[in-house]
Structure formats: C-alpha cells, structure tokens
Design a protein around this motif. Structure first.
Motif, mmCIF file in Angstrom:
data_model
loop_
_atom_site.group_PDB
_atom_site.id
_atom_site.type_symbol
_atom_site.label_atom_id
_atom_site.label_comp_id
_atom_site.label_asym_id
_atom_site.label_seq_id
_atom_site.Cartn_x
_atom_site.Cartn_y
_atom_site.Cartn_z
ATOM 1 N N ARG A 62 24.508 42.454 41.436
ATOM 2 C CA ARG A 62 25.264 41.457 40.685
ATOM 3 C C ARG A 62 26.300 40.802 41.588
ATOM 4 N NH1 ARG A 62 25.798 42.172 34.488
ATOM 5 N NH2 ARG A 62 23.906 43.349 33.984
ATOM 6 N N PRO A 63 26.569 39.520 41.417
ATOM 7 C CA PRO A 63 27.591 38.853 42.234
ATOM 8 C C PRO A 63 28.926 39.581 42.102
ATOM 9 C CG PRO A 63 26.327 37.245 40.992
ATOM 10 C CD PRO A 63 25.916 38.593 40.469
ATOM 11 N N VAL A 64 29.629 39.699 43.204
ATOM 12 C CA VAL A 64 30.863 40.475 43.199
ATOM 13 C C VAL A 64 31.885 39.894 42.221
ATOM 14 C CG1 VAL A 64 31.984 39.199 45.067
ATOM 15 C CG2 VAL A 64 32.522 41.617 44.728
ATOM 16 N N CYS A 65 31.824 38.600 41.980
ATOM 17 C CA CYS A 65 32.755 37.989 41.027
ATOM 18 C C CYS A 65 32.458 38.413 39.594
ATOM 19 C CB CYS A 65 32.721 36.467 41.136
ATOM 20 S SG CYS A 65 33.385 35.836 42.700
ATOM 21 N N ASN A 66 31.289 39.033 39.349
ATOM 22 C CA ASN A 66 30.950 39.552 38.026
ATOM 23 C C ASN A 66 31.280 41.029 37.889
ATOM 24 O OD1 ASN A 66 30.010 37.053 37.227
ATOM 25 N ND2 ASN A 66 27.857 37.522 37.677
ATOM 26 N N TRP A 67 31.743 41.646 38.952
ATOM 27 C CA TRP A 67 32.132 43.047 38.871
ATOM 28 C C TRP A 67 33.400 43.151 38.031
ATOM 29 C CZ3 TRP A 67 31.452 46.265 43.974
ATOM 30 C CH2 TRP A 67 30.107 46.200 44.367
ATOM 31 N N THR A 68 33.478 44.185 37.237
ATOM 32 C CA THR A 68 34.640 44.380 36.371
ATOM 33 C C THR A 68 35.909 44.497 37.198
ATOM 34 O OG1 THR A 68 33.240 45.560 34.806
ATOM 35 C CG2 THR A 68 35.619 45.819 34.558
ATOM 36 N N VAL A 70 37.284 42.259 39.131
ATOM 37 C CA VAL A 70 37.356 41.361 40.284
ATOM 38 C C VAL A 70 37.523 39.930 39.765
ATOM 39 C CG1 VAL A 70 36.182 40.495 42.333
ATOM 40 C CG2 VAL A 70 35.960 42.908 41.689
ATOM 41 N N ILE A 71 38.596 39.291 40.183
ATOM 42 C CA ILE A 71 38.890 37.934 39.728
ATOM 43 C C ILE A 71 38.636 36.970 40.880
ATOM 44 C CG2 ILE A 71 40.576 36.465 38.579
ATOM 45 C CD1 ILE A 71 39.860 39.026 37.065
ATOM 46 N N CYS A 72 37.892 35.890 40.599
ATOM 47 C CA CYS A 72 37.556 34.917 41.643
ATOM 48 C C CYS A 72 38.060 33.533 41.256
ATOM 49 C CB CYS A 72 36.050 34.864 41.862
ATOM 50 S SG CYS A 72 35.348 36.389 42.538
ATOM 51 N N ASP A 73 38.263 32.728 42.270
ATOM 52 C CA ASP A 73 38.639 31.342 42.054
ATOM 53 C C ASP A 73 37.438 30.594 41.490
ATOM 54 O OD1 ASP A 73 38.886 28.400 42.932
ATOM 55 O OD2 ASP A 73 40.901 29.184 43.314
ATOM 56 N N PRO A 74 37.608 29.868 40.389
ATOM 57 C CA PRO A 74 36.451 29.199 39.780
ATOM 58 C C PRO A 74 35.886 28.066 40.619
ATOM 59 C CG PRO A 74 38.479 28.569 38.680
ATOM 60 C CD PRO A 74 38.843 29.662 39.622
ATOM 61 N N ILE A 75 36.624 27.587 41.594
ATOM 62 C CA ILE A 75 36.171 26.453 42.399
ATOM 63 C C ILE A 75 35.440 26.904 43.652
ATOM 64 C CG2 ILE A 75 36.919 24.418 43.683
ATOM 65 C CD1 ILE A 75 39.211 24.139 41.704
ATOM 66 N N ASP A 76 36.125 27.685 44.483
ATOM 67 C CA ASP A 76 35.496 28.070 45.744
ATOM 68 C C ASP A 76 34.922 29.483 45.731
ATOM 69 O OD1 ASP A 76 37.699 29.728 45.905
ATOM 70 O OD2 ASP A 76 38.714 28.569 47.452
ATOM 71 N N GLY A 77 35.112 30.238 44.653
ATOM 72 C CA GLY A 77 34.518 31.566 44.544
ATOM 73 C C GLY A 77 35.220 32.647 45.334
ATOM 74 N N ARG A 160 41.772 37.662 52.404
ATOM 75 C CA ARG A 160 42.984 36.880 52.655
ATOM 76 C C ARG A 160 43.374 35.993 51.477
ATOM 77 N NH1 ARG A 160 45.878 38.725 56.576
ATOM 78 N NH2 ARG A 160 46.599 36.649 57.230
ATOM 79 N N SER A 161 42.468 35.779 50.555
ATOM 80 C CA SER A 161 42.773 34.894 49.430
ATOM 81 C C SER A 161 43.399 35.629 48.251
ATOM 82 C CB SER A 161 41.497 34.193 48.962
ATOM 83 O OG SER A 161 40.500 35.145 48.617
ATOM 84 N N LEU A 162 43.597 36.936 48.364
ATOM 85 C CA LEU A 162 44.144 37.718 47.259
ATOM 86 C C LEU A 162 45.530 37.213 46.848
ATOM 87 C CD1 LEU A 162 43.190 41.436 48.013
ATOM 88 C CD2 LEU A 162 42.500 40.070 46.041
ATOM 89 N N ARG A 163 45.710 37.048 45.538
ATOM 90 C CA ARG A 163 47.001 36.651 44.998
ATOM 91 C C ARG A 163 47.636 37.764 44.174
ATOM 92 N NH1 ARG A 163 44.464 31.465 43.925
ATOM 93 N NH2 ARG A 163 44.438 31.867 41.679
ATOM 94 N N PHE A 164 46.858 38.639 43.589
ATOM 95 C CA PHE A 164 47.454 39.788 42.904
ATOM 96 C C PHE A 164 46.556 41.014 43.052
ATOM 97 C CE2 PHE A 164 44.862 40.233 39.095
ATOM 98 C CZ PHE A 164 44.323 38.978 38.901
ATOM 99 N N ILE A 165 47.218 42.160 43.089
ATOM 100 C CA ILE A 165 46.544 43.452 43.235
ATOM 101 C C ILE A 165 47.137 44.408 42.208
ATOM 102 C CG2 ILE A 165 46.106 45.420 44.745
ATOM 103 C CD1 ILE A 165 46.419 43.621 47.140
#
Length: 739
Positions: A62-68, A70-77, A160-165
């Motif tokens: 499954r795409p990593v952005c679909n993993w529970t 994991v939050i992805c940017d809707p534009i660039d993924g 490097r794109s992480l904004r929250f952890i």
C-alpha cells in the motif's frame, strides 16, 4: 524509469518507518493491531506461512501515504507528519485500538490544534506520572512477552518535509538523534512518555510551535540559549519567536531556570523583548529546578498556563505576573510543592482570567487575601465545591492541613504548637516541638553518631544545655550551636530556625548538602557560618534581607542598599569564594570589606560558601587549574619532541662519522676516497670509535663535548690529538605563560 525511481524512494521511506517496529519484526501481529493499515514487513523478511505472507505483502505494498498515522501533502505527496503517538508501538494507535488520549495530553489527530490546559492530579498519582512507563501502556500486549522499545531512529531525519511528529508513549529509548533535531520545518513535536534520555534536545527549526518532551529521562541543566540569552545570537534559539507550547515536565532537569536578562530578540529602541511573546503554555513541573522564579516571566505577554510545581524553587512569587501595567492572561498557575516563601499577594486578583491557583506545600505565611477567596478558584479540582471556607479552596490556613493542602482542611492538634505555613499537607501537621526535640532531629539528620569527635555525640532527649557545642542563656534556651570541622553530613533541618533565641550557628567546614532553608529567617541569628559546605541552590531572598545576620543591614553611611542586604553577606554563591565563605561589609567609611570573588574551578563552582578554590594560585593570582594542566601538557609535549629530534640528529651524525670520517696526523678530518660504501674496508682502516658525552653547562644552554675515544683493538693506530665535535642544543624549555 521515473516509476522505478519513485518506487525506490517509496521503499526507502517504508524502511525508515519500519525501524519503529524493528525490535519485534518477527512477530508483529502481537504489536500492530489488525485494523492498522500498512506497517508490515515484506514477505522476504517474514515467516514462510502463506496466508501471513499474502496479508503482509498486501499491507506493505500500500502507498505509504495510506499507512495509518502517516500524513502526506496532498499536492506533492511528501510526508508532513507522523501521528504515531499514544501507544502505537505497544498496541494502540491514536485510540483506534484499546487506547485513549487523556484530556491533559496534546491531541494531534487534528494537527492544527494544540491543547493549552492541564489537569491537576492527586499527590498519589505523582510518582506514576514521573515514570515514563504507565501500566496501561502494556495493557493490550501479551502478558508473557516483554516489549522492548526501539531506539529513536536517526533515519527519520531524512524525511526533511516533516512538520509534526507525535511519537508519544512508544517506549523509545536513547536520545533524540541530531538528524531529527536538525529538521528545518518542524512545528509540533511530541515525544512525551518514552524512555528518552540525555540532556536537553535543542531543535533547530525556527517554525516550532509546540515542543513536548515531558515524562522522559532527560537530565542536566538547561543551556542558556534555550530562552535566548543575551550573549546568544538569534540563530541559536530560532524558535523563540514562534513557540506556543513548551513542556519539559516530569524529567530530571536541574539548575536554575535561565531567564535572567533580556534575550537576543530584545528591541533596544522599543524597549521590548520579542522572545517568547507567543508562548501560552510553559510547563517545567516535576523537575529539580532550584533558584528563584525569574521576574522575566512577566514579559511573556501571551502566557495562559504557568506550571512550576514540584521543584525546589525558593523566594517569593514575582509580582511581575500581575503588574498593574498589564497582568498576564493566566488561566492556570501551578506553584505547589516548592520552597517558596513570603505571603500570597492580593495583587493576584488582577489576573482576571485565572481559574486555577495552587500554592500549597510551600513555606508561605499569612492569611489568604479576601479578594482571592471570592474568586472561585480551583473548582475543577475540588471534591467538595460547597466548602464552608472559600479561602480553603486556595490553601489551608495556618495550623491546619489536608491531603492536598487545600479544602477540605482539618485543624492541627491543639497542643500549644503552631504551624506557621499555609497549605500544609497532613504529614506536616505536627504538634508543638521543644528545643530538645529540635536538637534531636538536627543530630539525627546530620549523622551525629558519625561525628569525628565522639565527645560531641549527643544522647537523645538529653538536656539541650548539656550537649557539647550548644550554649544556652540563663533561662536555659539555646543561643549558640558551634560544631565546626566535625564531619557533619546531610541536610540542615528547617526546624532549627524555630529556636527562638538562637544567635550563633557555626557549622563551618562540614559536609552539609542540600539547600539553605528559608526557615532560618525566624531565628534571631547574628552569625551564620556555613563556609566549606556543599550547599547548593541560592540563598532564600527573605533570608537575604534579614536584619543583623552576619552584619546584614549595617555599614558605613551612604552604603548602597543592595550591598547592605546582599545575599553574599549570608554565604558566597556558587562559582565564588572568599576567605570567610561570605561577603562582609566594611565597618568604617574608606575601609575595604570582603567580597565574594569568582572561582574558575568547575568543581568548586557547584557549591555555595567556598572559602577557597582548588585552582592554582601564583603570586596571589588565581589560575584555572585546567589551563595550567593544559599548558603543562603542552610544555612536556614540546620538550619530548625536542628530545626525540636531538636523539635522531645524534644518531644520524654518529652513523655518518662512524662510516666516513677519520683523522690524519695533523688532526684534520679526511674522507676515505676509496670507501665507495665499502664499510668492511673502512672498518679495517679506521679506528673503532665510541662517542662519549661530557656535558659542560654554560648559562641556559648545555655544551656537549663529544670526544672520540679509542678501543683496545690491536689494529687501532693512535691519533695525535682527539677529535672534538661540539654540538650546542637547548636543554631548557620555557614554561608557557599561564593566564
């Protein structure tokens, strides 16, 4: 080709994330709930069971952005958030599987929201909160399987794109990796309730909004740059302008809170400090902080929650938090369980937004101001909101106590005793204490049975005036306690301040530790000598202004009041020393007093009352021991290098002269023209020589007289005069200047 590249990047990201469950990869089904998407290892890393392989591969693909979580940017993924807190590792992910997010925890399911309130718990819950591991953390795991938490993976720093952890309650071990600290876009970090350790982790993102490292094992003092020290430029603490929540509670941080002075963001023209102006939640509770509550806290214009409970803070509650020019918008003020002294000011009623005020378990005196009693404070915590005495909702009055130091309060035993502090807990509600009982407590806490001179050993309950080292007045009341250099060790009991006639307390050159109790201000002390001890912290401010103690308040006309009532008159602060362990004002105008001078030695800097430093003194000038050692090591290195060079030169010269030089009858040196590197022929025609050094000292140099001596071989032919080769070399190395 682009698809392959993307797939490779995707797999690399998955490998990074799976490091969080790596310790239990062989049996992840017991760790990862079945309704959690993704977070499975590919088939080649699992068992040979076909159904398990199929399920695992399907989840892994499954795409990593679909993993529970994991939050992805809707534009660039790109991955912008890891919302894996509240027990993801041990069987609950964001409350999906058997877990629940407490009301006092940061909830990152809505990543725009930061919870800015706190709920006080009963004292019985405090030890459990201080421990990074909770019983409910493992409630969903197998009872026979010990969960071993992962080390905080440094590879997360590659995202490097992480904004929250949010990695709270995952039993993470070790320190926060530098690669994670250097992530440039972090806004929200929650790594609370883990087993992380080390010193304060300095995140470098200038966009930080919320930092929560509470309930871990971090330790040590806070670096000065945490809150923007004036000597630190703005790039060192870039988040000071943006941070909204700062929570480092329930750790083992110590030292003072570094909030003295203005920060690097101070605007000299507008006379305004821009640092921490957005700070709303400031939690340093349940640590080991000492010193006072800095007035600079009054500069945090947006502060809504100030939590400093369960530390070792002394002094008074700073009036800057409720100044008339603009009180803080505080809704919660937690100061309970410290060593604060003074009274509770009615100026607190200017904090119009205040809902909770906890000051119990300190050393505050006086009544509760009526203006505060009518404010309805602490209702969220009270069990009985219909308490008969509204003031008790803030703090139990003197001579009363309760389990929590607030309502419902019970009077202390009426046996002639007097408990002068407000907000006392049940175990502090004692009856009257005699001087004999106070001395017994004093003797026991300072390990009296181990004092170096057995003639000073006191018998329990013996008359106070018959104890060696104790002096009394005609009425039999204790006036002096003099016990120098006897090996006293332990904490100085606060009850000693309740000796109503005590004028001299001389405990110099012992091993006292802990903190100087503010209770000493109640005794009419004229002399307090604690030099050479191991006391830490600072002098309680109310003791600093005590009239008469060590000449406090007495000096020549025109003496600055700050010198008349300086804390140094009580005892020299850490990092300083004097010959008597404290400062002393001059008796007459024009005379010099005694000052506490700086100590360079780090070990001496730990304690108050130093009467000497372990640094080196040369011509009455103090030299840093570490500098002297460094210079000495450098000198030895230079000397050793010179010796090696000289020995090498001597060896080379000796070899050359042995193989290529002989002396003719005139004494001139002649090269063997027929030698042509034929050493056998040379040895057959030259005398066998040995070189003997006869040093002759001339001034600061040594002239070595190198002389040719002859062997006793028969084929050696005598020489008319010996060959002398002089070689001048330096044997004295100048010791580098030490500053």
């Amino acid at each position: 080709m682009p698809t392959a590249v993307v797939q490779t990047e995707e797999e690399e990201i998955k490998a990074i994330l799976l490091e969080l469950v790596e310790p239990n990869r062989d049996d992840p089904t017991d760790i990862i709930p079945p309704n959690v998407t993704g977070w499975r290892f590919p088939s080649e890393k699992k068992s040979s069971d076909a159904s398990s392989l199929q399920t695992g591969d399907e989840q892994y693909r499954r795409p990593v952005c679909n993993w529970t979580g994991v939050i992805c940017d809707p534009i660039d993924g790109s991955i912008t958030g890891l919302n894996l807190g509240d027990g993801f590792y041990v069987g609950s992910l964001l409350g999906i599987y058997g877990g629940d997010v407490g009301a006092d925890r940061m909830d990152l399911r809505r990543n725009e929201e930061i919870i800015l309130h706190k709920r006080r718990r009963y004292a019985e819950a405090a030890p459990a909160m201080a421990n990074a591991r909770r019983a409910d953390d493992v409630s969903t795991t197998s009872p026979t399987t010990e969960i071993i938490g992962p080390i905080f993976p440094s590879s997360i720093g590659k995202l490097r794109s992480l904004r929250f952890i949010n990695l709270s309650s995952n039993k993470l071990r070790g320190g926060v990796p530098n690669a994670v600290l250097q992530l440039p876009n972090l806004q929200i970090v929650d790594v609370s309730m883990n087993d992380l350790d080390g010193t304060f982790p300095h995140f470098e993102s200038e966009k930080m909004l919320s930092l929560d490292i509470s309930k871990n094992r971090f330790h040590g003092p806070l670096p000065e740059h945490v809150f923007g020290h004036p000597e630190i430029d703005s790039t060192t603490a870039p988040y000071l302008r943006s941070v909204v929540k700062f929570d480092i509670s329930h750790n083992s941080f110590n030292g003072t809170i570094p909030l003295d002075g203005t920060s690097a963001y101070y605007d000299q023209i507008a006379m305004h400090d821009e640092a921490l102006q957005n700070l709303k939640y400031f939690d340093l509770g349940f640590n080991i902080f000492t010193g006072t509550i800095c007035n600079n806290i009054g500069n945090f214009a947006s502060l809504e929650g100030l939590f400093l409970e369960h530390n070792l803070l002394v002094g008074t509650i700073p009036k800057s938090i409720f100044r008339e020019s603009g009180p803080l918008p505080l809704t919660q003020l937690y100061l309970q369980q410290n060593l604060l002294s003074g009274t509770l000011s009615d100026g607190i009623d200017r904090l119009v937004n205040l809902v909770e005020l906890y000051v119990d378990g300190n050393k505050l005196t006086g009544p509760i101001p009526k203006a505060l009693c009518d404010s309805g404070f602490n209702l969220p915590f009270l069990i009985d909101t219909q308490t008969e005495h509204e003031c008790d909702a803030i703090s139990c009055p003197v001579n009363s106590a309760s389990r929590e130091g607030i309502a419902p309060c019970t009077p202390c035993p009426d046996d002639g005793g007097f408990n002068r502090y407000i907000g006392q807990h049940n175990d502090e509600c004692r009856g009257a204490m005699s001087e004999i009982q106070i001395l017994d407590l004093f003797y026991e806490s300072l390990h009296g049975d181990e004092w170096l001179d057995s003639s000073y050993h006191w018998k329990k309950a013996s008359p106070a005036c018959q104890r060696r080292g104790v002096e009394c007045n005609e009425q039999g009341q204790v006036t002096e306690i003099v016990l120098p250099s006897l090996g006293l060790r332990g904490h100085l009991r606060p009850e000693i301040g309740f000796l109503s006639k005590l004028q001299v307390l001389d405990l110099r050159n012992n091993q006292l530790k802990g903190f100087l109790p503010s209770d000493l201000r109640f005794a009419p002390l004229k002399l307090l000598d604690l030099r050479g001890s191991r006391l830490q912290g600072v002098v309680p401010p109310l003791l600093c202004i005590q009239e008469g103690i060590n000449g406090n308040g007495v000096g020549p006309p025109g003496t600055d009041i700050n010198l008349l009532y300086a804390c140094e008159n009580i005892i020299c602060p850490k990092r300083t020393y004097s010959s008597i362990g404290r400062a002393s004002l001059p008796e007459n105008e024009g005379e010099d007093g005694i000052q506490c001078l700086p100590c360079y030695d780090d070990h001496a800097a730990l304690y108050m009352g130093r009467d000497q430093c372990s640094d080196i003194f040369l011509l009455k000038m103090q030299i840093r021991r570490v500098d002297a050692q460094k210079r000495l090591l450098e000198s030895f290195s230079i000397i050793l290098a010179l010796i090696v060079v000289c020995l090498c030169a001597m060896r080379c010269r000796r070899k050359i002269l042995r193989n290529a030089i002989w002396a003719d009858d005139t004494g001139d040196l002649v090269l063997d023209e027929n030698d042509d590197n034929d050493h056998d022929g040379l040895h057959s025609s030259l005398p066998v020589q040995r070189w003997v050094s006869q040093p002759v000292h001339e001034g600061e140099y040594t002239v070595d007289d190198w002389t040719v001596a002859y062997s006793d071989r028969e084929d050696s032919r005598p020489m008319n005069r010996s060959m002398e080769l002089s070689m001048i070399r330096s044997t004295r190395s100048r010791f580098p200047d030490i500053i």
